[in-house]
Design a protein around this motif. Structure first.
Motif, PDB file in Angstrom:
ATOM      1  N   SER A 183     -41.588 119.329 -91.668  1.00 16.81           N
ATOM      2  CA  SER A 183     -42.790 118.819 -92.327  1.00 16.81           C
ATOM      3  C   SER A 183     -43.940 118.593 -91.357  1.00 16.81           C
ATOM      4  O   SER A 183     -45.038 118.219 -91.775  1.00 16.81           O
ATOM      5  N   GLY A 184     -43.696 118.778 -90.078  1.00 21.15           N
ATOM      6  CA  GLY A 184     -44.776 118.640 -89.105  1.00 21.15           C
ATOM      7  C   GLY A 184     -44.894 117.275 -88.466  1.00 21.15           C
ATOM      8  O   GLY A 184     -45.844 117.035 -87.709  1.00 21.15           O
ATOM      9  N   ASN A 185     -43.970 116.359 -88.733  1.00 20.76           N
ATOM     10  CA  ASN A 185     -43.972 115.074 -88.016  1.00 20.76           C
ATOM     11  C   ASN A 185     -43.631 115.323 -86.548  1.00 20.76           C
ATOM     12  O   ASN A 185     -42.675 116.053 -86.235  1.00 20.76           O
ATOM     13  N   LEU A 186     -44.408 114.718 -85.659  1.00 17.74           N
ATOM     14  CA  LEU A 186     -44.310 115.040 -84.232  1.00 17.74           C
ATOM     15  C   LEU A 186     -43.904 113.823 -83.413  1.00 17.74           C
ATOM     16  O   LEU A 186     -44.429 112.722 -83.611  1.00 17.74           O
ATOM     17  N   SER A 187     -42.994 114.036 -82.474  1.00 18.10           N
ATOM     18  CA  SER A 187     -42.625 113.005 -81.502  1.00 18.10           C
ATOM     19  C   SER A 187     -42.866 113.542 -80.099  1.00 18.10           C
ATOM     20  O   SER A 187     -42.928 114.750 -79.882  1.00 18.10           O
ATOM     21  N   MET A 188     -42.980 112.638 -79.128  1.00 17.56           N
ATOM     22  CA  MET A 188     -43.393 113.031 -77.774  1.00 17.56           C
ATOM     23  C   MET A 188     -42.467 112.478 -76.711  1.00 17.56           C
ATOM     24  O   MET A 188     -42.899 112.100 -75.625  1.00 17.56           O
ATOM     25  N   GLU A 189     -41.172 112.454 -76.981  1.00 19.42           N
ATOM     26  CA  GLU A 189     -40.233 111.797 -76.082  1.00 19.42           C
ATOM     27  C   GLU A 189     -40.163 112.419 -74.698  1.00 19.42           C
ATOM     28  O   GLU A 189     -39.856 111.740 -73.715  1.00 19.42           O
ATOM     29  N   GLY A 262     -40.863 108.556 -69.027  1.00 20.07           N
ATOM     30  CA  GLY A 262     -40.426 107.204 -69.334  1.00 20.07           C
ATOM     31  C   GLY A 262     -39.028 107.118 -69.891  1.00 20.07           C
ATOM     32  O   GLY A 262     -38.611 106.062 -70.373  1.00 20.07           O
ATOM     33  N   GLU A 263     -38.263 108.194 -69.789  1.00 15.63           N
ATOM     34  CA  GLU A 263     -36.901 108.184 -70.334  1.00 15.63           C
ATOM     35  C   GLU A 263     -35.901 107.550 -69.387  1.00 15.63           C
ATOM     36  O   GLU A 263     -34.859 107.049 -69.811  1.00 15.63           O
ATOM     37  N   ILE A 264     -36.193 107.569 -68.092  1.00 15.89           N
ATOM     38  CA  ILE A 264     -35.351 106.905 -67.106  1.00 15.89           C
ATOM     39  C   ILE A 264     -36.253 106.240 -66.073  1.00 15.89           C
ATOM     40  O   ILE A 264     -37.448 106.523 -65.997  1.00 15.89           O
ATOM     41  N   ARG A 265     -35.662 105.369 -65.269  1.00 13.70           N
ATOM     42  CA  ARG A 265     -36.361 104.775 -64.132  1.00 13.70           C
ATOM     43  C   ARG A 265     -35.667 105.243 -62.862  1.00 13.70           C
ATOM     44  O   ARG A 265     -34.440 105.338 -62.809  1.00 13.70           O
ATOM     45  N   VAL A 266     -36.459 105.538 -61.852  1.00 15.46           N
ATOM     46  CA  VAL A 266     -35.893 106.061 -60.609  1.00 15.46           C
ATOM     47  C   VAL A 266     -36.171 105.082 -59.475  1.00 15.46           C
ATOM     48  O   VAL A 266     -37.148 104.325 -59.504  1.00 15.46           O
ATOM     49  N   PRO A 267     -35.320 105.062 -58.443  1.00 16.07           N
ATOM     50  CA  PRO A 267     -35.565 104.187 -57.280  1.00 16.07           C
ATOM     51  C   PRO A 267     -36.817 104.625 -56.537  1.00 16.07           C
ATOM     52  O   PRO A 267     -36.935 105.780 -56.147  1.00 16.07           O
ATOM     53  N   VAL A 268     -37.745 103.714 -56.368  1.00 21.42           N
ATOM     54  CA  VAL A 268     -39.012 104.087 -55.716  1.00 21.42           C
ATOM     55  C   VAL A 268     -38.842 104.194 -54.208  1.00 21.42           C
ATOM     56  O   VAL A 268     -39.663 104.827 -53.534  1.00 21.42           O
TER      57      VAL A 268
END
Length: 664
Positions: A183-189, A262-268
């Motif tokens: 239907s054209g619903n959009l996500s941006m994960e 933004g799906e994971i966090r990494v050691p800076v």
């Protein structure tokens, strides 16, 4: 239920001659490459569609022909409204050759105009662009002679100057997402940024236009959760799956990085350390201006190195770095990933971020500079025969509380050597960047002065600050000779030459303990007290009042010292080589007023800076305080009955006493 999934060629076939097309994308990220490629393919093969108007915010390409750079073919475009032309150099060349009409407007203005179009409004009122080339009293944002229509007007609203930007209705919107249902619903994960996709889609849809979404994959109907949907299917006409998958890279240099989405966090701690070169020297010096607990924007190039320095110096937790593209917090990315952030706190829409910026939400911005002139004007938009465009520069520089412009002193072949805490110019750059008059005003020094906006200019060899009379040289790198390495390579002479040495820690490849400076953890070391003569010495040499909290920290240190003395004291303050931000003089005078009311019996102060003497005298006079600021230490000492060296007998000088603090 309509299945909106079609191929790219079928979607592009729906575009007509003379349509107004907008596309998403920020520098090298979030670009619907498959749609651009299909549009180019159709035009090359059929000669249609022709005479399109392209509207875009930031540059969307690699500067080598990808992204909007694909749309350079003669006849495809007739007009471009963009914040950045540098990412599509052949399109810029066509504009410079009067082959197409063109407007270079601020990025935030274009971003916000999408919302105006969506709401059916005629345009946007904004102060952004006043006194720059966008102002109709100068160029009105037009990039060439054949561009005649005025789409920027100067208006008066209740006695104040505003610019009115005319909205251009949109026929076709190219947007991008990660997933779509039929239907054209959009996500941006898996996207690094959300940008203006919702506003662009709404602007086209409400104009009866066409919305084409490029995605990575199709998911089952109903599988997207409502809050995951960034653009609802009611606004989307066509969904195109990128084929091949490389057409849907996160950016041109990165296929996919979950830390940027933004799906994971990494050691800076694992992030690479910058080599000690001219770029790092500039970034290190600029980092001394960072406001703890403040919100900061960093530009591309030398300024984005400040994010690396903040990470190296462990100060990232104490500031919030942002990008105009919508990233909030984390460690800002550079290179092809510029605009995104690893470990971001939030990712918001671009137009919303510009609302925040325009409303005064930024405490500091650090931006690049291509040219700077004697009045403090900066050019980043048109120079050296190139039409680059302003991007978000005007929105950000005009509305940030304080501004740091950062870049090398000269351009084109500059080579430096950094060793033993000194800087040496091995080969000078071919082009001067400090010129008599900039080619185009992207930032107005005069307008900044009208608004008491603090502005400094940081290079690898020296630092300037903006004053009412123009640029003042305030710092010089160790190893640099003013007459050899600075003045001959400028087209004007600074208004005053009385600099101090740049912080030497910058020039050693080891941690600088920047956090102590930013948090004023060692400010107490600048205070000493002579109990025999009841004199408190405050040595502020080389110290900067960058933000209101600096004044609060200083007042606390002084109050603690006076309370320890147990009575009112006579104070001598050395301001030589110190700096107070343009908009904080009254706050500083308020601190002096408080100290006079509660702790000081008398006070004298001195500085060789004529600019600081003038500004401080004005601020003190407004509060009814004794306004005189001495030029020499001896004069300040004599005013308290001391001898020329600051002593009534064989005791240490004020400066030497400041090196022997009374303790915390």
């Amino acid at each position: 239920m309509k299945d909106k999934v079609i191929n790219a060629d079928e979607a592009i076939a729906l575009i007509s001659d003379n349509d107004v097309v907008t596309t998403t994308g920020f520098v090298q990220s979030c670009i619907p490459e498959a749609l651009h490629a299909a549009l180019e393919k159709r035009f090359v093969e059929t000669g249609a569609p022709r005479d399109l108007t392209l509207i875009m915010c930031a540059g969307a390409g690699d500067s080598k022909g990808l992204g909007t750079g694909r749309l350079h073919h003669e006849g495809l475009l007739k007009r471009v409204i963009a914040a950045n032309f540098g990412r599509m150099p052949k399109v810029a060349e066509a504009a410079q050759q009067n082959k197409i009409c063109g407007y270079n407007l601020p990025q935030g203005v274009i971003s916000q105009l999408y919302r105006a179009c969506a709401a059916g409004q005629p345009g946007l009122f904004s102060k952004v662009g006043l006194h720059t080339y966008v102002d109709p009293r100068i160029d009105g944002g037009k990039v060439n002679d054949i561009t005649k229509e005025d789409i920027v007007k100067l208006v008066d609203v209740e006695g104040e100057e505003w610019l009115f930007y005319k909205a251009t209705k949109i026929d076709v919107a190219f947007i991008r997402a990660t997933s779509a249902d039929p239907s054209g619903n959009l996500s941006m994960e898996k996207e690094a940024l959300t940008l203006d996709s919702l506003a662009q889609a709404m602007a086209a849809y409400n104009n009866g236009g066409l919305v084409i979404a490029q995605v990575e994959r199709i998911v089952e109907q109903g599988s997207l959760k409502p809050k995951e949907v960034k653009v609802p299917g009611i606004l989307v006409d066509c969904v195109v799956v990128a084929d091949p998958p490389e057409m849907h890279r996160m950016n041109y240099g990165v296929i996919y990085d979950p830390a940027l989405s933004g799906e994971i966090r990494v050691p800076v701690d694992a992030m690479p350390k910058m080599p000690l070169d001219a770029r790092k020297v500039i970034a290190r010096r600029a980092a001394f201006e960072l406001p703890p607990n403040g919100v900061v924007n960093l530009g591309v190039g030398a300024p984005d190195g400040v994010a690396s320095i903040a990470n190296e110096e462990k100060v990232t937790p104490y500031i919030t770095l942002t990008t105009e593209a919508g990233a909030v917090g984390g460690v800002l990315a550079g290179g092809s990933s510029f605009g995104s952030s690893a470990n971001a706190h939030a990712i918001i829409d671009q137009n919303t971020m510009f609302d925040f910026y325009d409303g005064g939400g930024l405490d500091l911005t650090c931006l690049g500079m291509a040219e700077c002139d004697a009045q403090g004007n900066v050019n980043t938009s048109r120079f050296g025969g190139r039409l680059n465009g302003c991007g978000g520069f005007i929105n950000i520089s005009q509305n940030s509380r304080a501004v740091v412009f950062a870049g090398t002193f000269t351009a084109g072949g500059l080579q430096v050597e950094i060793a033993n805490g000194t800087l040496k110019i091995v080969q000078e750059g071919r082009a001067k960047k400090f010129v008599k008059q900039v080619e185009q005003i992207t930032f107005s020094g005069h307008f900044a002065q009208q608004r008491s906006q603090p502005v400094i200019y940081v290079t690898e060899r020296c630092v300037f600050q903006l004053t009412p009379d123009g640029l003042e040289l305030i710092e010089v790198a160790p190893g640099i000779d003013i007459d050899r390495d600075i003045l001959p390579h400028m087209e004007f002479e600074p208004v005053s030459i009385n600099p101090i040495c740049m912080e030497r820690r910058i020039f050693f490849d080891e941690p600088m303990d920047l956090l102590s400076d930013l948090m004023n953890l060692k400010l107490w070391e600048r205070v000493s007290y002579d109990a025999d003569r009841n004199i408190l010495f405050l040595n502020l040499e080389g110290w900067s009042v960058r933000k209101k909290s600096d004044i609060d920290d200083l007042q606390k240190v002084l109050c603690d010292a006076c309370e320890k003395a147990g009575k009112r004291v006579n104070a001598v303050v050395n301001h030589d080589g110190s700096r107070i931000a343009e908009d904080l003089y009254d706050d500083y005078a308020a601190m002096i007023e408080y100290m006079m009311q509660h702790h000081y019996a008398s006070t004298t102060r001195y500085t060789t800076s004529a600019f600081m003497r003038l500004k401080m005298q004005e601020a003190l006079s407004k509060r009814g305080l004794a306004p005189h600021v001495f030029e020499k230490a001896s004069e300040a000492h004599e005013a308290l009955g001391l001898d020329d060296s600051g002593n009534s007998g064989p005791k240490p000088t004020a400066r030497r006493m400041a090196e022997a603090p009374m303790g915390k």
